[in-house]
Design an enzyme around this catalytic site. Structure first.
Site, PDB file in Angstrom:
ATOM      1  N   THR A  98      -7.588 -16.388   2.078  1.00 47.37           N
ATOM      2  CA  THR A  98      -9.094 -16.184   1.823  1.00 47.37           C
ATOM      3  C   THR A  98      -9.393 -17.373   0.852  1.00 47.37           C
ATOM      4  O   THR A  98      -8.328 -17.869   0.478  1.00 47.37           O
ATOM      5  CB  THR A  98      -8.996 -14.706   0.788  1.00 47.37           C
ATOM      6  OG1 THR A  98      -9.111 -13.991   1.837  1.00 47.37           O
ATOM      7  CG2 THR A  98     -10.278 -14.417   0.254  1.00 47.37           C
ATOM      8  N   THR A 116     -13.644 -14.868   3.524  1.00 50.94           N
ATOM      9  CA  THR A 116     -12.422 -14.423   4.139  1.00 50.94           C
ATOM     10  C   THR A 116     -12.390 -14.059   5.893  1.00 50.94           C
ATOM     11  O   THR A 116     -13.375 -13.819   6.014  1.00 50.94           O
ATOM     12  CB  THR A 116     -11.747 -13.219   3.422  1.00 50.94           C
ATOM     13  OG1 THR A 116     -10.527 -12.967   3.797  1.00 50.94           O
ATOM     14  CG2 THR A 116     -12.607 -12.010   3.647  1.00 50.94           C
ATOM     15  N   SER A 150     -11.529  -6.547  -2.286  1.00 42.40           N
ATOM     16  CA  SER A 150     -11.139  -6.942  -3.668  1.00 42.40           C
ATOM     17  C   SER A 150     -11.824  -8.266  -4.063  1.00 42.40           C
ATOM     18  O   SER A 150     -11.527  -8.641  -5.106  1.00 42.40           O
ATOM     19  CB  SER A 150      -9.549  -6.940  -3.753  1.00 42.40           C
ATOM     20  OG  SER A 150      -9.066  -5.751  -3.333  1.00 42.40           O
TER      21      SER A 150
HETATM   22  O1  DON Z   1     -11.694  -8.364   1.030  1.00 45.50           O
HETATM   23  C1  DON Z   1     -10.615  -8.281   0.601  1.00 45.50           C
HETATM   24  O2  DON Z   1     -10.238  -7.770  -0.477  1.00 45.50           O
HETATM   25  C2  DON Z   1      -9.348  -8.914   1.528  1.00 45.50           C
HETATM   26  N1  DON Z   1      -9.704  -9.117   2.814  1.00 45.50           N
HETATM   27  C3  DON Z   1      -9.303 -10.465   0.924  1.00 45.50           C
HETATM   28  C4  DON Z   1      -7.850 -11.003   1.471  1.00 45.50           C
HETATM   29  C5  DON Z   1      -7.277 -11.950   0.837  1.00 45.50           C
HETATM   30  O3  DON Z   1      -7.352 -12.536  -0.269  1.00 45.50           O
HETATM   31  C6  DON Z   1      -5.935 -12.600   1.521  1.00 45.50           C
HETATM   32  N2  DON Z   1      -5.456 -13.785   0.601  1.00 45.50           N
HETATM   33  N3  DON Z   1      -4.363 -14.128   0.301  1.00 45.50           N
END
Ligand code: DON
Length: 581
Positions: free
Chosen positions: A385, A403, A457
């Protein structure tokens, strides 16, 4: 170290103020003698993003007369090309915007939605258990992408330049290529088995029959054509017509159940940002379907009763962790897509009365077992992300987190489009009480339904004080919220953006009931004291997320930025700009 890089002639000067290899504090840039009065406008623009090509694309758009919102579209679309492991046109985005002219803040929700034909049972294996492969890999794992609609919306409603101009840098890089870097390679290696399931994916990422290596040039002509269709036709270029047809065909050929209507009916939602105050800072942040703002408010309200600076290190960590535990407990039970969950107790969870009640349950010298908190769930059967921050000379701000969910999303590229689809469906509680890839659980509020947005998140955030404007955010799955929370505490402690994004992290998310630590986050002495209070601690080397933050100090009228050292290709650059006569 400050690297002076004049990249533009005339009234503009660009300074690299925070790039990942530079571990020193972010430099501050002062255009003229500092004055004690508060500046009405920043001295130029600052952008911090996870890839320098994206940072530079945004600054070029500003140099061409665009504002922070045009730059946001350029940065987001360029990140989608050069950081496909993190975000892209096949994913979903949140934009927190501040309009310098009207003073208004808005939250643009371009999150993915579940397709109309979705059924929770699709994600179960023959044994009735959640099949993580279906939730995370391939067609069923993908939600209807929102990113393209988000870019069109931001450009049309807030930008000054034509959408075509904002998308031009991304199109040029997709066509001409860019050098592959180490994180792309290592994350590809982790996802290789999944990526190799689809020829259209392999054709891009293994063009010579083997995975791309560092410094290979990655060209994405199909993606360039898709971006061009978006530039030429707006939403219709992606959500209707040829591109849409190819995406639906590819998803269904891979076992999914999408229709043309799923794409044609995708809508960006405008939401009121969630706001609260913390020790003299006005915090503007992400509302549901992000869980970030509610959790930040709950944690910081609980903590606001203590002057954390005056506490010894172990007690400080203890109280922060207890606040985290309680906020993530509430995330588990109460939060979801506000268009579906009408009875979310947001006012209560973010109230000071609730924080007082939560605080009263915290012992000063002892960990609270998560299992002892009221409302604990019944026992159950069971990276990637990107965030960027922009301030422009007109006082517009953008904090955006984008993301495709896990590294390279679902791994499925829709043949003929270059669109790598997300695996955001895993962010739903696909089976009640069963942890998703980030180990977080959920129940009814985040159950999957047609057209619903999965709970996120992602927490793009502004922190405003009378003399400072700070924009921050992070990747890191469920750790995003605690990264941002500790970022807020860091700025409150007087740290610079580079110090804030560099500091090692720690995290607690209610379940599992343990403090997760980045190596070196806490001293041996603090770890020993926390153990004595009853905590379980586990050091995790896995991705902790990548943070980007920028700051405008209105008293010295200086701009500064921080780019996470965990990601060597990121950068923070300030572009000074003389006021128009
Ligand atoms: O929207 C979310 O909370 C997750 N899909 C975010 C994913 C994420 O941050 C992966 N990172 N390392």
């Amino acid at each position: 170290m400050t690297v002076l890089r004049p990249v533009l002639a005339g009234a503009l000067l660009t300074l690299l103020v925070g790039s990942a290899p530079v571990f020193a504090d972010a430099s501050r840039t002062t255009p003229a003698a500092a004055s004690t009065a508060l500046a009405a406008h920043p001295p130029g623009a600052v952008i911090a993003s996870a890839h320098d090509l994206a940072t530079q694309a945004g600054l070029r758009i500003i140099a061409q007369g665009g504002n922070a919102f045009d730059a946001a579209v350029a940065v987001a679309s360029t990140l989608g090309v050069v950081e496909p492991e993190s975000s892209g046109i096949g994913g979903g985005d949140f934009y927190l915007l501040h309009d310098g002219k009207t003073g208004k803040d808005v939250f643009v929700d371009a999150r993915e939605v579940a397709p109309a034909a979705v059924k929770a049972s699709q994600y179960l294996g023959a044994d009735g258990k959640l099949d993580h492969d279906k939730a995370l890999d391939g067609a069923l794992s993908a939600g209807i992408p929102g990113a393209a609609a988000g870019w069109v919306y931001v450009a049309r409603h807030y930008g000054r330049l034509p959408l075509k101009q904002d998308l031009a840098p991304a199109i040029a890089i997709a066509r001409g290529g860019f050098p592959v870097y180490a994180r792309m390679v290592s994350e590809y290696a982790e996802r290789q088995d999944v990526m190799r399931r689809w020829p259209a994916t392999t054709a891009i990422y293994e063009p010579q029959g083997k995975p791309l290596a560092v410094d290979d040039v990655l060209k994405q002509p199909d993606l360039a054509a898709t971006l061009q269709a978006l530039a030429d036709h707006g939403d219709a270029g992606f959500y209707r017509g040829e591109v849409a047809k190819k995406i639906v065909a590819a998803v269904n050929a891979a076992g999914g159940h999408w229709t043309a209507d799923d794409l044609a009916h995708y809508e960006v939602k405008l939401r009121e940002p969630l706001v609260f105050d913390y020790r003299g800072w006005h915090i503007v942040t992400a509302p549901p379907p992000s869980s970030g703002g509610v959790a930040l408010a709950e944690m910081l309200n609980i903590l606001s009763a203590w002057d954390l600076k005056k506490l010894d290190a172990a007690t400080r960590v203890h109280l922060i962790v207890e606040a985290m535990r309680r906020a993530y407990r509430d995330r588990t039970f109460f939060l979801g897509d506000p268009d579906f969950v009408k009875d979310m107790p947001i006012a209560r969870l973010t109230s000071m009365a609730y924080a007082d009640q939560m605080r009263a349950g915290i012992a000063m010298d002892k960990a609270t077992p998560s299992s002892s908190l009221p409302g604990a769930p019944p026992p159950h059967v069971g990276k990637h992300t990107t965030h960027f921050s922009i301030i422009d000379r007109e006082g517009n701000y953008v904090a955006a987190t984008l993301t495709v969910n896990t590294a390279y999303g679902s791994g499925l590229v829709a043949a003929g489009t270059g669109v790598l689809l997300n695996d955001e469906m895993d962010d739903f509680a696909l089976q009640a009480g069963v942890p998703n890839v980030y180990g977080v659980i959920g129940y009814d509020a985040n159950a999957v339904k047609p057209g619903k947005r999965p709970l996120s998140s992602m927490s793009p955030t502004f922190m405003l004080s009378p003399d400072k404007v700070v924009l921050l955010g992070s990747s890191g799955g469920s750790r995003i919220i605690t990264n941002v929370m500790r970022g807020i505490l860091g700025f409150d402690d007087g740290l610079t953006p580079q110090q804030v994004v560099t500091r090692p992290h720690f995290h607690h998310q209610y379940l599992p009931d343990e403090i997760m630590l980045e190596p070196q986050a806490l001293s041996d002495d603090v770890v020993a004291r926390l153990r004595a209070m009853g905590y379980t601690l586990s050091t995790r080397n896995s991705t902790w997320g990548i943070m980007q933050a920028v700051e405008w100090d209105r008293r010295s009228n200086t701009l500064s930025g921080g780019s996470d050292p965990r990601n060597p290709v990121g950068s923070a650059r300030v572009q000074l700009q003389e006021a128009k006569p």
